[in-house]
Design a protein around this motif. Sequence first.
Motif, PDB file in Angstrom:
ATOM      1  N   MET A 125       1.035  -1.130   0.041  1.00  0.00           N
ATOM      2  CA  MET A 125      -0.166  -0.113  -0.067  1.00  0.00           C
ATOM      3  C   MET A 125       0.754   1.320   0.196  1.00  0.00           C
ATOM      4  O   MET A 125       0.882   2.290   0.770  1.00  0.00           O
ATOM      5  CB  MET A 125      -1.060  -0.060   1.004  1.00  0.00           C
ATOM      6  CG  MET A 125      -1.902  -1.038   1.320  1.00  0.00           C
ATOM      7  SD  MET A 125      -3.349  -0.911  -0.057  1.00  0.00           S
ATOM      8  CE  MET A 125      -3.707   0.599   0.026  1.00  0.00           C
ATOM      9  N   PHE A 126       1.767   1.399  -1.123  1.00  0.00           N
ATOM     10  CA  PHE A 126       2.653   2.618  -1.050  1.00  0.00           C
ATOM     11  C   PHE A 126       2.006   4.058  -0.896  1.00  0.00           C
ATOM     12  O   PHE A 126       1.326   4.209  -1.507  1.00  0.00           O
ATOM     13  CB  PHE A 126       3.258   2.536  -2.575  1.00  0.00           C
ATOM     14  CG  PHE A 126       4.429   3.380  -2.578  1.00  0.00           C
ATOM     15  CD1 PHE A 126       5.642   2.755  -2.252  1.00  0.00           C
ATOM     16  CD2 PHE A 126       4.503   4.383  -3.361  1.00  0.00           C
ATOM     17  CE1 PHE A 126       6.909   3.616  -2.251  1.00  0.00           C
ATOM     18  CE2 PHE A 126       5.753   4.968  -3.379  1.00  0.00           C
ATOM     19  CZ  PHE A 126       7.119   4.549  -2.962  1.00  0.00           C
ATOM     20  N   LEU A 150      -2.164 -10.000   4.344  1.00  0.00           N
ATOM     21  CA  LEU A 150      -0.963  -9.243   3.991  1.00  0.00           C
ATOM     22  C   LEU A 150       0.074 -10.058   3.090  1.00  0.00           C
ATOM     23  O   LEU A 150       0.181 -11.207   3.493  1.00  0.00           O
ATOM     24  CB  LEU A 150       0.089  -8.420   5.073  1.00  0.00           C
ATOM     25  CG  LEU A 150      -1.048  -7.592   5.868  1.00  0.00           C
ATOM     26  CD1 LEU A 150      -0.230  -6.858   7.011  1.00  0.00           C
ATOM     27  CD2 LEU A 150      -1.675  -6.569   5.056  1.00  0.00           C
ATOM     28  N   PRO A 151       0.663  -9.456   1.979  1.00  0.00           N
ATOM     29  CA  PRO A 151       0.401  -8.253   1.656  1.00  0.00           C
ATOM     30  C   PRO A 151      -0.872  -7.884   1.049  1.00  0.00           C
ATOM     31  O   PRO A 151      -1.317  -8.883   0.173  1.00  0.00           O
ATOM     32  CB  PRO A 151       1.545  -7.843   0.636  1.00  0.00           C
ATOM     33  CG  PRO A 151       1.831  -9.180  -0.068  1.00  0.00           C
ATOM     34  CD  PRO A 151       1.548 -10.262   1.081  1.00  0.00           C
ATOM     35  N   GLN A 183      10.942   3.596  11.899  1.00  0.00           N
ATOM     36  CA  GLN A 183       9.727   3.040  12.218  1.00  0.00           C
ATOM     37  C   GLN A 183       9.603   1.991  11.106  1.00  0.00           C
ATOM     38  O   GLN A 183       9.456   2.006   9.788  1.00  0.00           O
ATOM     39  CB  GLN A 183       8.577   4.207  12.122  1.00  0.00           C
ATOM     40  CG  GLN A 183       7.069   3.387  11.947  1.00  0.00           C
ATOM     41  CD  GLN A 183       6.099   4.570  11.570  1.00  0.00           C
ATOM     42  OE1 GLN A 183       6.294   5.719  11.910  1.00  0.00           O
ATOM     43  NE2 GLN A 183       4.881   4.175  11.283  1.00  0.00           N
ATOM     44  N   SER A 184       9.482   0.821  11.567  1.00  0.00           N
ATOM     45  CA  SER A 184       9.486  -0.573  11.024  1.00  0.00           C
ATOM     46  C   SER A 184       8.380  -1.375  11.321  1.00  0.00           C
ATOM     47  O   SER A 184       8.308  -1.470  12.261  1.00  0.00           O
ATOM     48  CB  SER A 184      10.807  -1.041  10.632  1.00  0.00           C
ATOM     49  OG  SER A 184      10.610  -2.203   9.871  1.00  0.00           O
ATOM     50  N   ASP A 185       7.791  -2.198  10.446  1.00  0.00           N
ATOM     51  CA  ASP A 185       6.757  -3.319  10.976  1.00  0.00           C
ATOM     52  C   ASP A 185       7.612  -4.585  11.206  1.00  0.00           C
ATOM     53  O   ASP A 185       6.975  -5.674  11.487  1.00  0.00           O
ATOM     54  CB  ASP A 185       5.617  -3.486   9.630  1.00  0.00           C
ATOM     55  CG  ASP A 185       4.951  -2.439   9.549  1.00  0.00           C
ATOM     56  OD1 ASP A 185       4.588  -1.776  10.556  1.00  0.00           O
ATOM     57  OD2 ASP A 185       4.443  -2.168   8.397  1.00  0.00           O
ATOM     58  N   MET A 240       0.690   2.076   7.031  1.00  0.00           N
ATOM     59  CA  MET A 240      -0.588   1.372   6.558  1.00  0.00           C
ATOM     60  C   MET A 240      -1.663   1.176   7.804  1.00  0.00           C
ATOM     61  O   MET A 240      -2.755   0.991   7.432  1.00  0.00           O
ATOM     62  CB  MET A 240      -0.249  -0.100   6.017  1.00  0.00           C
ATOM     63  CG  MET A 240      -1.376  -0.758   5.298  1.00  0.00           C
ATOM     64  SD  MET A 240      -0.889  -1.972   4.463  1.00  0.00           S
ATOM     65  CE  MET A 240      -0.566  -3.274   5.727  1.00  0.00           C
ATOM     66  N   ASN A 241      -1.196   1.105   9.035  1.00  0.00           N
ATOM     67  CA  ASN A 241      -2.090   0.951  10.140  1.00  0.00           C
ATOM     68  C   ASN A 241      -3.066   2.277  10.263  1.00  0.00           C
ATOM     69  O   ASN A 241      -4.079   2.043  10.547  1.00  0.00           O
ATOM     70  CB  ASN A 241      -1.416   0.756  11.338  1.00  0.00           C
ATOM     71  CG  ASN A 241      -0.822  -0.623  11.466  1.00  0.00           C
ATOM     72  OD1 ASN A 241      -1.211  -1.462  10.897  1.00  0.00           O
ATOM     73  ND2 ASN A 241       0.185  -0.661  12.449  1.00  0.00           N
ATOM     74  N   HIS A 242      -2.542   3.510   9.799  1.00  0.00           N
ATOM     75  CA  HIS A 242      -3.407   4.675   9.616  1.00  0.00           C
ATOM     76  C   HIS A 242      -4.317   4.408   8.570  1.00  0.00           C
ATOM     77  O   HIS A 242      -5.706   4.916   9.015  1.00  0.00           O
ATOM     78  CB  HIS A 242      -2.411   5.614   9.248  1.00  0.00           C
ATOM     79  CG  HIS A 242      -1.486   6.214  10.420  1.00  0.00           C
ATOM     80  ND1 HIS A 242      -0.275   5.603  10.489  1.00  0.00           N
ATOM     81  CD2 HIS A 242      -1.596   7.288  11.311  1.00  0.00           C
ATOM     82  CE1 HIS A 242       0.335   6.282  11.553  1.00  0.00           C
ATOM     83  NE2 HIS A 242      -0.168   7.166  12.059  1.00  0.00           N
TER      84      HIS A 242
END
Length: 567
Positions: A387-388, A424-425, A471-473, A502-504
């Motif tokens: 989700m770029f 995901l993805p 910030q990284s998943d 992407m959480n936003h």
Amino acid sequence: MVVVAVVQEGGKESCEYAAASSSSPVSMTAWIVMAWNGVLEYCAESGLVMGVVERLNGVLQRQGVQKLVEPDEFCLAVGSIALTLVGYYYLMGRRHVRRRKRLAEDLRVARLQVESLQEQLLAEQAKDMQRLQKQKQQQQQQEASSHEGEKQSKNREVRIFMDGAFDMMHYGHMNAFRLARSLGTHLVVGINSDVTITQCKGAPLMNDEERLAMVKGCKFVDEVLPESCPYIMNKEYIDFVISKYNIDYVIHGDDPCIVDGKDVYEAAKKAGKFQSIPRTEGVSTTDIVGRMLLMTKEHHYPSKTDTIISTESDEEDGEHNAKDMDAGSVRSRTLSDAGDARPNRWMVLGHKSKFLTTSHMLRNFSAGVKAPEPHMKIIYIDGAWDMFHCGHVAILEAAKKRGDYLIVGIHGDAVVNRIRGSNLPLMNLHERVLSVLGCRHVDDVLIDAPYDVTPEMVASLKLDEVVRGSQSDDDRHESYRHAYPKHKNMFVVLNSPNDFSMNHILERIKKNQDTFQSKIDRKKRAEESYYQERYYGNNGNSNMNGTTIEPSNGSGSAAAAVSSKSS
């Protein structure tokens, strides 16, 4: 008989007879023969000839020759050769001399003719130059008297304008920018404001700043309007944009864009400034938001699947945290054509996509990609890039500033799903590759990049520095997958310029799920109607407003452009 008698009686009488009878042809021949014999006898008796013959015979005796040369034979051979050469000269040599003189004369005349023609050619060229100079002066005078802003067509910049909401911007929007720019030389993009979008079709997921950052980050866009533009452009606004930004054409997809029964681009069409491009098939904001709402993996699998919910752990998929496993591990398997309910095999993520990615499309998105030069500092950053969004654009811009050449690694579908779980993805590998390639800060991509940065990988790509955002998943795996770069002191953690993730997006959708579900259902019905009319109505021809242009460097049947008025 007379000639013989004369020879026997003595030289004086024979000579007198020959002289007396010199008028006879036969007597003349006899005289010549006798004179020739006399010359040969004289030469054979000379001391010079005798000496030469004696030496010649000495050579022949040493060589074992039995029969020796007689003086008269030697004189006869030499005389015959001399007479042959003299006769050839008088009979043939003079003819050759005359021919050579004639050819030399012809050559001299030809050279004179060539010189004359060259002089004529130079004279004509001088006249042509004078005519051209005169015409150029006239043309310059005409240009000077014309409008100051008029330019010659071959040097004139063709400026294209395109507007849209560009909410949840994806590679379909980027392809639309690419196609629009191919119709001219400079692409200007206007972004619809939150207020006008909300008034016309509901609030967008992304605000003005987030959508502006995404459009500015696309490498196919040359300029972005500093101010937001209205969703429905009236004649006054069209005239304002065309005049202020020197716009030649307004571009939109070939699907109708009707709001409250009014064509959004009616003013541009009436002004004769509207052109349309075909939309991208297989991708839309509606489809992407639908994936989040449905929480399925249909974007990875064939449409005919049997979804199995399993709570069993899988060693091959790695360990998932409790959040990832709330709904169980989602897997799919394909039913056989015979209707057998048993699974044929476990499907692999990314096995099939609704979007048809061709090498032609990849080549179009790779336009401008060049190999790094030896002196360049090469930076590497990897991730899922699912989700770029504007957070990705910000960290890629920060990474590019640390060097001269940025390589972006994109993990495969199976790797991303093993690490992040759930469905995901949301976008498969091909879709994510196109999204990253469309970013202006990226120089090259590593498709299906290894999850661990290995020594072989660093050496092969000639990496100077490996970076990641703060910030990284994937924080739980950073301790080992970047072990080698850390050991070589070439690993850097960048402060993420933007905390957007992407959480936003998921939280915003979840907060207004009912509204988005209704909106998605409505958009899907509109898209189905569009494709039904495009492929089955009007004998397979689409119903287009304005002139539809598909550039020669378009993406072909597999993919083209997308409507910029997407959700």
